[in-house]
Design an enzyme around this catalytic site. Structure first.
Site, PDB file in Angstrom:
ATOM      1  N   TYR A 134     -20.865  -0.087  -0.789  1.00 57.18           N
ATOM      2  CA  TYR A 134     -20.672   0.378   0.610  1.00 57.18           C
ATOM      3  C   TYR A 134     -20.927   1.900   0.742  1.00 57.18           C
ATOM      4  O   TYR A 134     -21.735   2.342   1.988  1.00 57.18           O
ATOM      5  CB  TYR A 134     -19.405   0.264   1.490  1.00 57.18           C
ATOM      6  N   ARG A 161      -7.933 -10.780  12.976  1.00 56.64           N
ATOM      7  CA  ARG A 161      -8.383 -11.183  14.453  1.00 56.64           C
ATOM      8  C   ARG A 161      -8.175 -12.515  14.843  1.00 56.64           C
ATOM      9  O   ARG A 161      -8.301 -12.934  16.095  1.00 56.64           O
ATOM     10  CB  ARG A 161      -9.917 -10.982  14.495  1.00 56.64           C
ATOM     11  N   ARG A 185      -6.494 -11.424   4.019  1.00 57.71           N
ATOM     12  CA  ARG A 185      -6.865 -11.258   5.326  1.00 57.71           C
ATOM     13  C   ARG A 185      -5.976 -11.946   6.326  1.00 57.71           C
ATOM     14  O   ARG A 185      -6.061 -12.578   7.331  1.00 57.71           O
ATOM     15  CB  ARG A 185      -8.197 -11.560   5.716  1.00 57.71           C
ATOM     16  N   ARG A 235      -4.297  -4.139  17.901  1.00 61.55           N
ATOM     17  CA  ARG A 235      -5.481  -3.434  17.679  1.00 61.55           C
ATOM     18  C   ARG A 235      -6.359  -2.815  18.889  1.00 61.55           C
ATOM     19  O   ARG A 235      -6.707  -1.327  18.795  1.00 61.55           O
ATOM     20  CB  ARG A 235      -6.807  -4.493  16.994  1.00 61.55           C
ATOM     21  N   ASP A 247      -7.685  -0.697   4.857  1.00 61.46           N
ATOM     22  CA  ASP A 247      -8.795  -1.350   4.494  1.00 61.46           C
ATOM     23  C   ASP A 247      -9.509  -0.356   3.063  1.00 61.46           C
ATOM     24  O   ASP A 247      -8.962   0.454   2.853  1.00 61.46           O
ATOM     25  CB  ASP A 247      -9.820  -1.092   5.438  1.00 61.46           C
TER      26      ASP A 247
HETATM   27  O1  CP3 Z   1      -5.525  -8.821   3.850  1.00 65.31           O
HETATM   28  C1  CP3 Z   1      -5.162  -8.334   4.685  1.00 65.31           C
HETATM   29  O2  CP3 Z   1      -4.509  -8.872   5.805  1.00 65.31           O
HETATM   30  C2  CP3 Z   1      -4.890  -6.893   4.503  1.00 65.31           C
HETATM   31  C3  CP3 Z   1      -6.025  -5.986   5.128  1.00 65.31           C
HETATM   32  C4  CP3 Z   1      -7.405  -5.895   4.642  1.00 65.31           C
HETATM   33  C5  CP3 Z   1      -8.407  -5.757   5.557  1.00 65.31           C
HETATM   34  N1  CP3 Z   1      -9.601  -5.595   4.724  1.00 65.31           N
HETATM   35  C6  CP3 Z   1      -8.310  -5.671   6.972  1.00 65.31           C
HETATM   36  C7  CP3 Z   1      -9.540  -5.856   7.779  1.00 65.31           C
HETATM   37  C8  CP3 Z   1      -7.963  -5.949   3.426  1.00 65.31           C
HETATM   38  C9  CP3 Z   1      -7.071  -6.288   1.946  1.00 65.31           C
HETATM   39  C10 CP3 Z   1      -9.314  -5.700   3.479  1.00 65.31           C
HETATM   40  C11 CP3 Z   1     -10.101  -5.636   2.178  1.00 65.31           C
HETATM   41  C12 CP3 Z   1     -11.694  -5.204   2.578  1.00 65.31           C
HETATM   42  N2  CP3 Z   1     -12.236  -4.614   3.238  1.00 65.31           N
HETATM   43  C13 CP3 Z   1     -12.543  -5.769   1.621  1.00 65.31           C
HETATM   44  C14 CP3 Z   1     -12.545  -6.688   0.313  1.00 65.31           C
HETATM   45  C15 CP3 Z   1     -12.128  -8.030   0.640  1.00 65.31           C
HETATM   46  C16 CP3 Z   1     -13.024  -8.955   1.164  1.00 65.31           C
HETATM   47  O3  CP3 Z   1     -12.964  -9.287   2.363  1.00 65.31           O
HETATM   48  O4  CP3 Z   1     -14.307  -9.266   0.529  1.00 65.31           O
HETATM   49  C17 CP3 Z   1     -13.798  -5.403   1.990  1.00 65.31           C
HETATM   50  C18 CP3 Z   1     -15.121  -5.528   1.505  1.00 65.31           C
HETATM   51  C19 CP3 Z   1     -13.621  -4.553   3.384  1.00 65.31           C
HETATM   52  C20 CP3 Z   1     -14.690  -3.775   3.990  1.00 65.31           C
HETATM   53  C21 CP3 Z   1     -14.688  -4.310   5.439  1.00 65.31           C
HETATM   54  N3  CP3 Z   1     -13.674  -4.319   6.171  1.00 65.31           N
HETATM   55  C22 CP3 Z   1     -15.653  -5.040   5.936  1.00 65.31           C
HETATM   56  C23 CP3 Z   1     -16.853  -5.450   5.445  1.00 65.31           C
HETATM   57  C24 CP3 Z   1     -15.397  -5.373   7.333  1.00 65.31           C
HETATM   58  C25 CP3 Z   1     -16.165  -5.845   8.536  1.00 65.31           C
HETATM   59  C26 CP3 Z   1     -16.036  -7.443   8.401  1.00 65.31           C
HETATM   60  C27 CP3 Z   1     -15.286  -7.853   9.298  1.00 65.31           C
HETATM   61  O5  CP3 Z   1     -14.511  -8.896   8.785  1.00 65.31           O
HETATM   62  O6  CP3 Z   1     -15.277  -7.571  10.455  1.00 65.31           O
HETATM   63  C28 CP3 Z   1     -14.038  -4.574   7.337  1.00 65.31           C
HETATM   64  C29 CP3 Z   1     -13.029  -4.622   8.850  1.00 65.31           C
HETATM   65  C30 CP3 Z   1     -11.645  -5.281   8.570  1.00 65.31           C
HETATM   66  N4  CP3 Z   1     -11.008  -5.050   7.402  1.00 65.31           N
HETATM   67  C31 CP3 Z   1     -11.067  -6.042   9.393  1.00 65.31           C
HETATM   68  C32 CP3 Z   1      -9.706  -6.477   9.112  1.00 65.31           C
HETATM   69  C33 CP3 Z   1      -8.589  -7.361   9.849  1.00 65.31           C
HETATM   70  C34 CP3 Z   1     -11.740  -6.572  11.058  1.00 65.31           C
HETATM   71  C35 CP3 Z   1     -11.801  -5.455  11.754  1.00 65.31           C
HETATM   72  C36 CP3 Z   1     -11.521  -5.380  13.139  1.00 65.31           C
HETATM   73  O7  CP3 Z   1     -10.193  -5.987  13.552  1.00 65.31           O
HETATM   74  O8  CP3 Z   1     -12.246  -5.578  14.024  1.00 65.31           O
END
Ligand code: CP3
Length: 355
Positions: free
Chosen positions: A161, A39, A35, A48, A85
């Site tokens: 999910y 944000r 990540r 975004r 994602d």
């Molecule tokens: O790592 C990176 O910089 C690359 C991008 C990336 C994202 N999600 C961007 C993201 C990667 C590799 C993921 C993987 C991901 N997504 C996982 C596995 C890794 C982990 O964190 O456990 C999972 C379970 C998800 C599913 C997911 N996506 C959830 C549960 C959420 C909401 C939780 C949250 O943090 O808001 C997301 C959203 C998400 N994916 C965001 C980002 C930057 C935040 C969204 C936003 O900008 O509002």
């Protein structure tokens, strides 16, 4: 190392991130953070909002490229990770998906084998095509020395999910379906295995030079289920990718797997193992010796929020224990939004001092 060592070392000369996969231990080790785009960066929040939503950001190659590059410009990480994602896969399969502020993802749950008819594995091309276009742009825009990591969610984690319809603390609905009707649940896993292979293959063809498989909820399964739903599907994905692209290393991240991580490594054939925060660093340093696997991890993301001496001490301890091993520095899970960007700069500085 497998027979691909030679091809791997050709790439590794240009990108130090890849050197550990040829058995080398670098001091300082390569560093990137899960990540790393997100944000906690003001420039991410701006892009975004320009995109008008998280999924639109994922599917707009120009903007997804931009947010992938943002942390590289700031910190010069050894690898960039494609901005996308893990839930792009169910979305491309046709399951309704939305991301809502403060609530995380919401999907129209699939809880029965008959409901699998809602998925269309033949229809992923358009959405996957946008992601592949992002990868291709990235490979053009990234500095030559920066590796590009493509990724997908592991079938088990993505299924949790899809079945629950949202994030959950116990993944109960997927576990219940898997116990109640292993065959039906297995059909969903099969769809995800095939789709993930297609998705990762496309990312490599577009220019990704390493892959990571995120299995965030691997730790919620007891041993036999862990074998059926974490190890076996991952092994199938790894085998298929190795056949197509033997020189591209694959990192598995079975979060929460603990002692089962060893079994996971030897069975799936991954080239790298992501260790979560709970893995004691002395174990990261010793448990995988002789496994021909690169270890990646595992600073607590909340220590990156705290910063200061506590972070400095822990980073020094991890570096010390991993010196002389093929190692990649990372967190034990993703960066959280409240992370001060200056702490990330300090972390990179500390890692780059080596031991
Ligand atoms: O790592 C990176 O910089 C690359 C991008 C990336 C994202 N999600 C961007 C993201 C990667 C590799 C993921 C993987 C991901 N997504 C996982 C596995 C890794 C982990 O964190 O456990 C999972 C379970 C998800 C599913 C997911 N996506 C959830 C549960 C959420 C909401 C939780 C949250 O943090 O808001 C997301 C959203 C998400 N994916 C965001 C980002 C930057 C935040 C969204 C936003 O900008 O509002």
């Amino acid at each position: 190392m497998p027979s691909s060592t030679n091809t791997m070392s050709i790439k590794a000369t240009k990108r130090r991130f890849l050197a550990p996969f040829t058995g080398q231990s670098l001091n300082p080790p390569p560093v990137w953070l899960m990540r790393q785009a997100g944000r906690y960066l003001p420039e991410y929040r701006a892009t975004r909002s320009e995109a008008g939503g998280f999924l639109k950001l994922c599917y707009t190659p120009r903007l997804a490229t931009e947010v992938t590059l943002q942390p590289i410009r700031r910190y010069g990480f050894d690898a960039a990770i494609l901005f996308s994602d893990i839930l792009v896969v169910p979305d491309a399969l046709g399951q309704t998906l939305g991301f809502y502020e403060g609530e995380g993802p919401k999907l129209d749950p699939i809880r029965h084998v008959a409901e699998l008819a809602r998925l269309s594995p033949e229809g992923t091309g358009e959405k996957f095509g946008k992601v592949f276009e992002t990868v291709a742009r990235l490979r053009q825009d990234l500095p030559d020395e920066t590796a590009l990591i493509g990724f997908c969610g592991a079938p088990w984690t993505v299924a949790t999910y899809m079945v629950q319809g949202e994030g959950s603390s116990d993944q109960a609905e997927a576990r219940l379906w898997a116990y109640r009707d292993p065959e039906g649940f297995g059909t969903l896993i099969d769809i995800l295995v095939e789709t993930s292979i297609e998705y990762l293959d496309g990312q490599v063809k577009a220019g990704a030079d390493c892959l990571q498989i995120f299995d965030t909820w691997a730790g919620s399964l007891p041993d036999t289920e862990f074998d059926n739903w974490v190890v076996e599907p991952t092994k199938r994905i790894v085998e298929a990718l190795k056949e197509k692209h033997p020189a591209v290393p694959i990192i598995g991240f079975p979060k929460g797997a603990g002692a089962s991580s060893l079994w996971y490594v030897s069975e799936t054939g991954v080239n790298g193992i992501g260790c979560d925060t709970a893995m004691p660093p002395y174990m990261m340093g010793e448990a995988f010796d002789g496994e021909n696997v690169v270890v990646q991890g595992n600073l607590d993301p909340l220590l990156l929020v705290t910063g200061g001496q506590a972070m400095e001490d822990r980073v020094a301890q991890i570096l010390e224990l991993m010196t002389g091993k093929p190692f990649i520095f990372n967190l034990g899970h993703g960066i959280v939004p409240q992370t001060p960007p200056e702490n990330v700069a300090r972390l990179v500085e500390l890692v780059r001092q080596g031991t």
